[in-house]
Design a protein around this motif. Structure first.
Motif, PDB file in Angstrom:
ATOM      1  N   VAL A 117       0.914  -1.080   0.043  1.00 49.82           N
ATOM      2  CA  VAL A 117       0.023  -0.017   0.009  1.00 49.82           C
ATOM      3  C   VAL A 117       0.844   1.298   0.088  1.00 49.82           C
ATOM      4  O   VAL A 117       0.464   2.394  -0.693  1.00 49.82           O
ATOM      5  N   ALA A 118       1.921   1.257   0.616  1.00 49.86           N
ATOM      6  CA  ALA A 118       2.899   2.338   0.656  1.00 49.86           C
ATOM      7  C   ALA A 118       3.407   2.691  -0.753  1.00 49.86           C
ATOM      8  O   ALA A 118       3.592   3.567  -1.296  1.00 49.86           O
ATOM      9  N   SER A 119       3.888   1.668  -1.425  1.00 45.79           N
ATOM     10  CA  SER A 119       4.258   1.748  -2.769  1.00 45.79           C
ATOM     11  C   SER A 119       3.661   2.386  -3.607  1.00 45.79           C
ATOM     12  O   SER A 119       3.565   3.047  -4.411  1.00 45.79           O
ATOM     13  N   PHE A 120       2.050   1.806  -3.680  1.00 52.68           N
ATOM     14  CA  PHE A 120       1.043   2.246  -4.314  1.00 52.68           C
ATOM     15  C   PHE A 120       0.624   3.715  -4.157  1.00 52.68           C
ATOM     16  O   PHE A 120       0.642   4.490  -5.005  1.00 52.68           O
ATOM     17  N   LEU A 121       0.624   4.227  -3.006  1.00 54.31           N
ATOM     18  CA  LEU A 121       0.634   5.485  -2.752  1.00 54.31           C
ATOM     19  C   LEU A 121       1.622   6.478  -3.400  1.00 54.31           C
ATOM     20  O   LEU A 121       1.331   7.431  -3.826  1.00 54.31           O
ATOM     21  N   VAL A 122       3.087   6.157  -3.057  1.00 51.13           N
ATOM     22  CA  VAL A 122       3.987   6.920  -3.557  1.00 51.13           C
ATOM     23  C   VAL A 122       4.427   6.831  -4.944  1.00 51.13           C
ATOM     24  O   VAL A 122       4.662   7.627  -5.429  1.00 51.13           O
ATOM     25  N   ASN A 123       4.307   5.507  -5.438  1.00 52.00           N
ATOM     26  CA  ASN A 123       4.580   5.100  -6.855  1.00 52.00           C
ATOM     27  C   ASN A 123       3.680   5.340  -7.846  1.00 52.00           C
ATOM     28  O   ASN A 123       4.127   6.056  -9.016  1.00 52.00           O
ATOM     29  N   ASP A 124       2.410   4.779  -7.547  1.00 57.46           N
ATOM     30  CA  ASP A 124       1.373   4.821  -8.369  1.00 57.46           C
ATOM     31  C   ASP A 124       0.800   6.036  -8.379  1.00 57.46           C
ATOM     32  O   ASP A 124       0.363   6.626  -9.424  1.00 57.46           O
ATOM     33  N   LEU A 125       0.394   6.555  -7.099  1.00 60.28           N
ATOM     34  CA  LEU A 125      -0.273   7.891  -7.190  1.00 60.28           C
ATOM     35  C   LEU A 125       0.479   9.235  -7.008  1.00 60.28           C
ATOM     36  O   LEU A 125       0.046  10.484  -7.199  1.00 60.28           O
ATOM     37  N   GLY A 126       1.716   8.834  -6.700  1.00 61.02           N
ATOM     38  CA  GLY A 126       2.809   9.888  -6.499  1.00 61.02           C
ATOM     39  C   GLY A 126       2.513  11.022  -5.126  1.00 61.02           C
ATOM     40  O   GLY A 126       2.903  12.162  -5.085  1.00 61.02           O
ATOM     41  N   ILE A 127       1.572  10.358  -4.243  1.00 64.55           N
ATOM     42  CA  ILE A 127       1.319  11.329  -3.005  1.00 64.55           C
ATOM     43  C   ILE A 127       2.030  11.239  -2.053  1.00 64.55           C
ATOM     44  O   ILE A 127       3.026  10.291  -1.859  1.00 64.55           O
ATOM     45  N   ASP A 128       2.474  12.313  -1.582  1.00 63.70           N
ATOM     46  CA  ASP A 128       3.257  12.780  -0.409  1.00 63.70           C
ATOM     47  C   ASP A 128       3.572  11.616   0.594  1.00 63.70           C
ATOM     48  O   ASP A 128       2.519  11.316   1.306  1.00 63.70           O
ATOM     49  N   TRP A 129       4.684  11.101   0.904  1.00 67.22           N
ATOM     50  CA  TRP A 129       4.714   9.891   1.348  1.00 67.22           C
ATOM     51  C   TRP A 129       4.516  10.405   2.744  1.00 67.22           C
ATOM     52  O   TRP A 129       4.130   9.576   3.711  1.00 67.22           O
ATOM     53  N   THR A 130       4.726  11.543   3.352  1.00 69.89           N
ATOM     54  CA  THR A 130       4.474  11.859   4.917  1.00 69.89           C
ATOM     55  C   THR A 130       3.080  11.903   5.214  1.00 69.89           C
ATOM     56  O   THR A 130       2.490  11.481   6.270  1.00 69.89           O
ATOM     57  N   TRP A 131       2.097  12.056   4.235  1.00 62.57           N
ATOM     58  CA  TRP A 131       0.845  11.850   4.435  1.00 62.57           C
ATOM     59  C   TRP A 131       0.377  10.202   4.821  1.00 62.57           C
ATOM     60  O   TRP A 131      -0.316  10.006   5.706  1.00 62.57           O
ATOM     61  N   GLY A 132       1.223   9.384   4.176  1.00 60.08           N
ATOM     62  CA  GLY A 132       0.773   7.830   4.343  1.00 60.08           C
ATOM     63  C   GLY A 132       1.634   7.366   5.743  1.00 60.08           C
ATOM     64  O   GLY A 132       0.809   6.819   6.584  1.00 60.08           O
ATOM     65  N   ALA A 133       2.497   8.071   6.197  1.00 58.63           N
ATOM     66  CA  ALA A 133       3.159   7.771   7.345  1.00 58.63           C
ATOM     67  C   ALA A 133       2.335   8.226   8.573  1.00 58.63           C
ATOM     68  O   ALA A 133       2.279   7.612   9.554  1.00 58.63           O
TER      69      ALA A 133
END
Ligand SMILES: Cc1cc2nc3c(=O)[nH]c(=O)nc-3n(C[C@H](O)[C@H](O)[C@H](O)COP(=O)(O)OP(=O)(O)OC[C@H]3O[C@@H](n4cnc5c(N)ncnc54)[C@H](O)[C@@H]3O)c2cc1C
Length: 480
Positions: free
Chosen positions: A362-378
């Motif tokens: 899910v982390a890879s999908f957020l940052v690599n596929d959606l390109g969304i700010d990794w700190t939001w995921g964290a």
């Protein structure tokens, strides 16, 4: 006149076994007063509007403090429970009880360090001594073969150096008795808060939750007993650890480790005993290997300070992230239209837990596929995870976000390839996404490939009963 009395402030070390802070207080020959302080800042809102500590972790924490209190009662002592800012409340209590010192365990990240520093300053102003101890890691910070500021940026270099040069210290024994003040007024003991104190609801126990986890030191050693000795699962851990379904594919030690109901050293010693009495193989080593990862993220956090929370990370990467709120919310709520991602996010939301494999996906999908700010995921994980550990969480997210300690340039996870490897028949997705249940086998991972008539016959309408995928996923053939 001050009494010969020491307050022991419990933080993420909610245990009496292998607790140096407690042992040193007892050995000092003073009266010992154990204290836990619920700090309301743990329940403030993050920038994204989520409660920093969600219901699962709050419940687990309250259970763990309650269990600690019971342990002390069995020793003829007790645990004082405070609510408020520790740097104020602990010093006030020390003053009122005329204690001469406060002992506590060291933390590494800035919010926790700031509380420590303020407590030390406030205590000093009142003539109260403070002493702090390093507790949280397998390898003691003072034994590292390099200053922590020189911690290698590559995990393997760190691991090889400590494995070669450092001896893990033995665990401290469990105290048999405690010199607790006999004149303590019971009105001082304080009540445990509830979930409602922080505006949280009791999480629903859902049928698909296989997480049999209760806070406390006894529950932690019960899990160790069961995973190692009764079910004899340690010897196959390396083969099962990438599983998704059930309690037993991995140890599930993480929630207890996060609040310190069990120490990594106690686990290490039990692995060594298992290796002697049952079996020694790659799996028994691998559990220790994973605990070394945990240490590593802690030392990296100490080395880099607040950089681990910042968008540029420790690699000082340029900020080119998307901050698309609707897409982020679709990810967070398990509505991306990519079943493997949604299944994992729904598990997190429903139980507070997600497998290590799921977290990477899910982390890879957020940052690599959606390109969304990794700190939001964290930050979302911080709020939801029952086992949230500041260093492991932000360290792993930096890693996936490509701004941390990963020597590889691109850590892209092809979701369908991951699905093929780890959920070949789609059983996990079927369990988590009831609206897709009717799709048989691997097809459940790519509903977009089914014909409209096929979907119709299964009463599925993409865009209505289940979302269209937010992104076109690379096909299996293109996966590596
Ligand atoms: C994006 C992301 C966020 C994460 N956030 C957290 C977190 O907040 N708290 C947390 O404890 N772990 C975190 N992890 C690491 C890992 O996923 C969990 O420790 C593991 O899934 C917990 O399950 P377990 O105890 O059954 O693990 P097991 O596989 O049984 O491992 C035993 C122990 O080793 C440690 N460990 C295992 N993998 C890692 C790892 N990659 N990094 C650090 N320590 C590890 C944990 O303490 C774990 O309990 C995260 C991983 C990712 C990819």
């Amino acid at each position: 006149m001050r009494h010969n009395r020491i307050l022991v402030w419990f933080r993420n070390d909610l245990r009496i076994t292998d607790n140096e802070t407690l042992i040193k207080a007892i050995q000092s020959g003073n009266e010992v007063v154990p204290v836990y302080c619920f700090d309301p800042r743990m329940w403030s809102k993050t920038d994204l509007g989520y409660c920093k500590t969600g219901a699962f972790r709050t419940k687990f924490l309250i259970e763990s403090v309650d269990a600690l209190r019971k342990s002390f009662r069995e020793l003829g002592a007790d645990l004082i429970v405070l609510q408020g800012m520790p740097e104020i409340k602990l010093v006030q209590l020390a003053e009122e009880m005329e204690a001469k010192g406060i002992f506590f365990s060291k933390e590494v990240t800035s919010e926790e360090r700031n509380v420590e520093k303020s407590l030390e300053t406030n205590a000093f102003a009142k003539g109260i001594a403070t002493e702090s101890f390093w507790q949280s890691t397998l390898y003691h910070i003072d034994d590292l073969p390099f200053p922590v500021s020189q911690t290698p940026e590559v995990f393997t270099h760190f691991r090889k150096a400590v494995e070669k040069m450092v001896k893990i210290r033995p665990a401290w024994s469990t105290p048999k008795r405690l010199n607790f003040p006999s004149d303590l007024d019971s009105s001082r003991l304080g009540e445990l808060p509830s979930l409602h104190t922080y505006g949280l609801e009791e999480p629903d126990r859902i049928a698909k939750s296989w997480l049999e986890i209760e806070g406390g030191e006894q529950a932690a050693s019960g899990r160790l007993q069961s995973f190692f000795w009764e079910k004899d699962l340690l010897k196959v851990y390396k083969e099962t650890r990438n599983g998704l379904i059930g309690m037993d594919y991995s140890s599930k030690f993480s929630p207890w480790l996060a609040v310190g109901c069990i120490s990594p050293r106690s686990i290490y010693e039990e692995v060594k005993r298992y290796e002697k009495e049952r079996k020694k193989n790659d799996s028994t080593y691998w559990l220790i290997f994973e605990l070394v990862w945990r240490d590593y993220f802690r030392f990296i956090a100490k080395k880099h300070g607040d950089k681990i929370f910042q968008i540029q990370g420790i690699k000082n990467q340029e900020d080119s992230w998307s901050r698309d709120k609707p897409q982020f919310e679709a990810w967070a709520e398990g509505r991306t239209g990519v079943p493997f991602v949604d299944a994992n996010m729904r598990e997190l939301n429903a139980t507070g837990f997600m497998s290590n494999r799921g977290r990477q996906i899910v982390a890879s999908f957020l940052v690599n596929d959606l390109g969304i700010d990794w700190t939001w995921g964290a930050s979302y994980f911080e709020s939801k995870l029952i086992d949230y550990d500041v260093c492991s969480n932000w360290g792993n997210w930096m890693y996936v976000g490509g701004v941390g300690n990963d020597p590889r340039e691109n850590r892209y996870f092809n979701i369908l390839r991951q699905a093929k490897n780890y959920d070949r028949n789609g059983d996990y997705v079927r369990m988590m996404i009831p609206e897709l249940q009717a799709i048989k086998g691997f097809d459940i991972h790519q509903p977009w490939d089914l014909s409209t008539s096929k979907l119709k016959s299964l009463k599925i309408q993409l865009g209505h009963t289940y979302p269209h995928a937010l992104r076109n996923m690379p096909t299996l053939e293109k996966a590596y």
